[in-house]
Every structure is written in structure tokens, then in C-alpha cells.
Motif scaffolding. Sequence first.
Motif, PDB file in Angstrom:
ATOM      1  N   THR A  53       0.679  -1.414  -0.034  1.00  9.13           N
ATOM      2  CA  THR A  53      -0.167  -0.232  -0.315  1.00  9.13           C
ATOM      3  C   THR A  53       1.017   1.032  -0.519  1.00  9.13           C
ATOM      4  O   THR A  53       1.452   1.081   0.928  1.00  9.13           O
ATOM      5  CB  THR A  53      -0.953   0.025   0.978  1.00  9.13           C
ATOM      6  N   GLN A  55      -0.500   4.760  -1.465  1.00  9.73           N
ATOM      7  CA  GLN A  55      -1.468   6.336  -1.214  1.00  9.73           C
ATOM      8  C   GLN A  55      -0.928   7.133  -2.117  1.00  9.73           C
ATOM      9  O   GLN A  55      -1.568   7.234  -3.425  1.00  9.73           O
ATOM     10  CB  GLN A  55      -2.104   6.612  -0.194  1.00  9.73           C
ATOM     11  N   LEU A  74      -5.525   1.633  -8.156  1.00  9.61           N
ATOM     12  CA  LEU A  74      -6.362   1.154  -7.408  1.00  9.61           C
ATOM     13  C   LEU A  74      -6.088  -0.244  -6.594  1.00  9.61           C
ATOM     14  O   LEU A  74      -6.595  -0.515  -5.975  1.00  9.61           O
ATOM     15  CB  LEU A  74      -6.899   0.604  -8.135  1.00  9.61           C
ATOM     16  N   CYS A  77      -3.219   1.474  -3.343  1.00 11.53           N
ATOM     17  CA  CYS A  77      -4.360   3.293  -3.046  1.00 11.53           C
ATOM     18  C   CYS A  77      -5.263   2.578  -1.194  1.00 11.53           C
ATOM     19  O   CYS A  77      -4.759   1.335  -0.833  1.00 11.53           O
ATOM     20  CB  CYS A  77      -5.099   3.426  -3.389  1.00 11.53           C
ATOM     21  N   ARG A  78      -5.151   3.617  -0.450  1.00 10.47           N
ATOM     22  CA  ARG A  78      -5.746   3.452   0.659  1.00 10.47           C
ATOM     23  C   ARG A  78      -7.589   3.966   0.220  1.00 10.47           C
ATOM     24  O   ARG A  78      -8.042   4.921   0.499  1.00 10.47           O
ATOM     25  CB  ARG A  78      -5.250   3.816   1.726  1.00 10.47           C
ATOM     26  N   PRO A  79      -8.079   3.226  -0.013  1.00 10.32           N
ATOM     27  CA  PRO A  79      -9.266   3.419   0.244  1.00 10.32           C
ATOM     28  C   PRO A  79     -10.769   4.750   0.746  1.00 10.32           C
ATOM     29  O   PRO A  79     -10.844   4.985  -0.117  1.00 10.32           O
ATOM     30  CB  PRO A  79     -10.330   1.865  -1.047  1.00 10.32           C
ATOM     31  N   LEU A  87     -13.198  11.043  -5.252  1.00 12.38           N
ATOM     32  CA  LEU A  87     -13.873   9.616  -5.964  1.00 12.38           C
ATOM     33  C   LEU A  87     -15.035  10.585  -7.027  1.00 12.38           C
ATOM     34  O   LEU A  87     -14.653   9.162  -8.427  1.00 12.38           O
ATOM     35  CB  LEU A  87     -14.179   8.888  -4.436  1.00 12.38           C
ATOM     36  N   LEU A 103     -12.338   0.257  -9.863  1.00  9.05           N
ATOM     37  CA  LEU A 103     -12.725   1.792  -9.084  1.00  9.05           C
ATOM     38  C   LEU A 103     -13.226   1.379  -7.850  1.00  9.05           C
ATOM     39  O   LEU A 103     -13.660   1.503  -6.975  1.00  9.05           O
ATOM     40  CB  LEU A 103     -13.058   2.849  -9.853  1.00  9.05           C
ATOM     41  N   TYR A 106     -12.798  -2.316  -5.588  1.00 12.93           N
ATOM     42  CA  TYR A 106     -12.371  -2.510  -5.029  1.00 12.93           C
ATOM     43  C   TYR A 106     -11.627  -0.869  -3.884  1.00 12.93           C
ATOM     44  O   TYR A 106     -11.004  -1.323  -3.297  1.00 12.93           O
ATOM     45  CB  TYR A 106     -11.119  -2.661  -5.508  1.00 12.93           C
ATOM     46  N   VAL A 107     -12.411   0.286  -4.463  1.00 15.61           N
ATOM     47  CA  VAL A 107     -12.329   1.372  -3.740  1.00 15.61           C
ATOM     48  C   VAL A 107     -13.376   2.633  -2.944  1.00 15.61           C
ATOM     49  O   VAL A 107     -13.966   2.895  -2.112  1.00 15.61           O
ATOM     50  CB  VAL A 107     -11.524   2.126  -5.237  1.00 15.61           C
ATOM     51  N   LYS A 110     -15.695   0.504  -0.585  1.00 15.18           N
ATOM     52  CA  LYS A 110     -14.871   0.469   1.215  1.00 15.18           C
ATOM     53  C   LYS A 110     -14.545   1.677   1.312  1.00 15.18           C
ATOM     54  O   LYS A 110     -14.132   1.996   2.718  1.00 15.18           O
ATOM     55  CB  LYS A 110     -13.491  -0.419   1.067  1.00 15.18           C
ATOM     56  N   SER A 111     -15.732   2.719   0.357  1.00 16.26           N
ATOM     57  CA  SER A 111     -15.278   4.570   1.219  1.00 16.26           C
ATOM     58  C   SER A 111     -16.004   4.890   2.047  1.00 16.26           C
ATOM     59  O   SER A 111     -17.102   4.600   1.792  1.00 16.26           O
ATOM     60  CB  SER A 111     -14.950   4.828   0.174  1.00 16.26           C
TER      61      SER A 111
END
Length: 228
Positions: A53, A55, A74, A77-79, A87, A103, A106-107, A110-111
Amino acid sequence: MAATTAAGTTVAEVVAELAALEDPRAREVNERHGDDHGVNLGKLRAVAKRLKTQQDLARRLWETGDTAARLLALLICRPKAFERDELDVMVRESRTPKVHDWLVNYVVRKSPHAEELRTAWSADPDPVVASAGWALTTERVAKQPDGLDLPGLLDVIEAEMRDAPDRLQWAMNHCLAQIGIEHAEHRARAIDIGERLQVLRDHPTPPNCTSPFAPVWIAEMVRRRHEQ
């Protein structure tokens, strides 16, 4: 001077490594699906595993605009570190299917901004952005349906799915199938909508794979659950 991240890896070094992994045959296959890169995804994941990871590096790789670099971004990164507006810009920049899918899956999922973005994107006039909203809605249908207006979703699908652009149509169809699979009280209506609209009825389906035609998809998944 090449930009160097805190971990000491430069963007230029990573981009050069990805370029060296370029495979014309992989590009040919990917381009048939709308993805403009030629890096084997297994090798791309191996690079991500080594980098771990990062970022800052992820943000810089995203800024290159290169599809393979963005896919790698992606993965490393750190979501939860992305802001909501960040985003939103990223999803509007994601025009190739694989970048868009990764995107969202995976991101954005989790945001902490996922629900706010789901609501905003679902009604967006850009069909690719709207498809991201529908993908997030499908996730909620399966895992957190409380608070969702499932009959209302079926109303929208019934009215709009047949004439929706491909990416949005696919996302709506997935949501239709998920409602039918997960919610027995809405199953008959979901199947009826699918039968009447005929969306993806003739979609090519490889052997041993389930058709994306919603009535078939719903029936098969329900059958499998009953057999377990």
C-alpha cells in the motif's frame, strides 16, 4: 527529476516496469473488451503485492492517465483515504471498463462516502457514472437492503433498462437479478420484468456459465441455494 514517493519508488520506474510487461496478445484480447492495455493482470497483481500500500504513489500513477498504471494504483491505494469529490472525479475519468469496475469494487465500496456517492451517481445523466451508482445499489440489495425501496428500484428498471446504454443496462440488469435472487417477495415481479424486456436474452454465454438474462440467472441461483 522523477517524482519519488516516500517509499523511494518513482512513478517513472513503475511506468517503465509496466511498459516492459506489455504483451501484444494480451492487449488484443483486452481491446476487444474496451480496455486499452496489454499487461497480464496476474503480473500486474504481482507488482502490486511487491509495492504494497502506497497512497501517494497510487495518486501519482492515477494522474498519468495510463490504464495499466491506473489499475495498479487501484490495487495499492488506501480506499478510505480518498475524499468524496476526489472519487467523483475519478469515476468520471474512468472510461475503460476494467478501471471503472476496479474503482467501484476495490475502492468506492470500501469508502466512507460510498452511500452518498451511490445516491448521487444513480441519478447522474452520464450513463457510465450512473452505472457505478447502480453497481453500489446492487451491493446493498445483497448485503444491506434495509432502507432501500426495492419496488421503486423495480419501477425504474422496468421503465428505463430496455433503452439504457450498454454499461448502464448491464448494471441495471444485475440489480434486477439480485433483487430476484435475494428477495423472494419480489422474485415473481423481477422475473416478469426480465421476461417482458428481454434484455440480454441472447447474450453469448460460455459453457458452464450462467446466462445474464435475468429470469435464467435468478432461477439458477435460487436452485443452487436450495441444493446447498
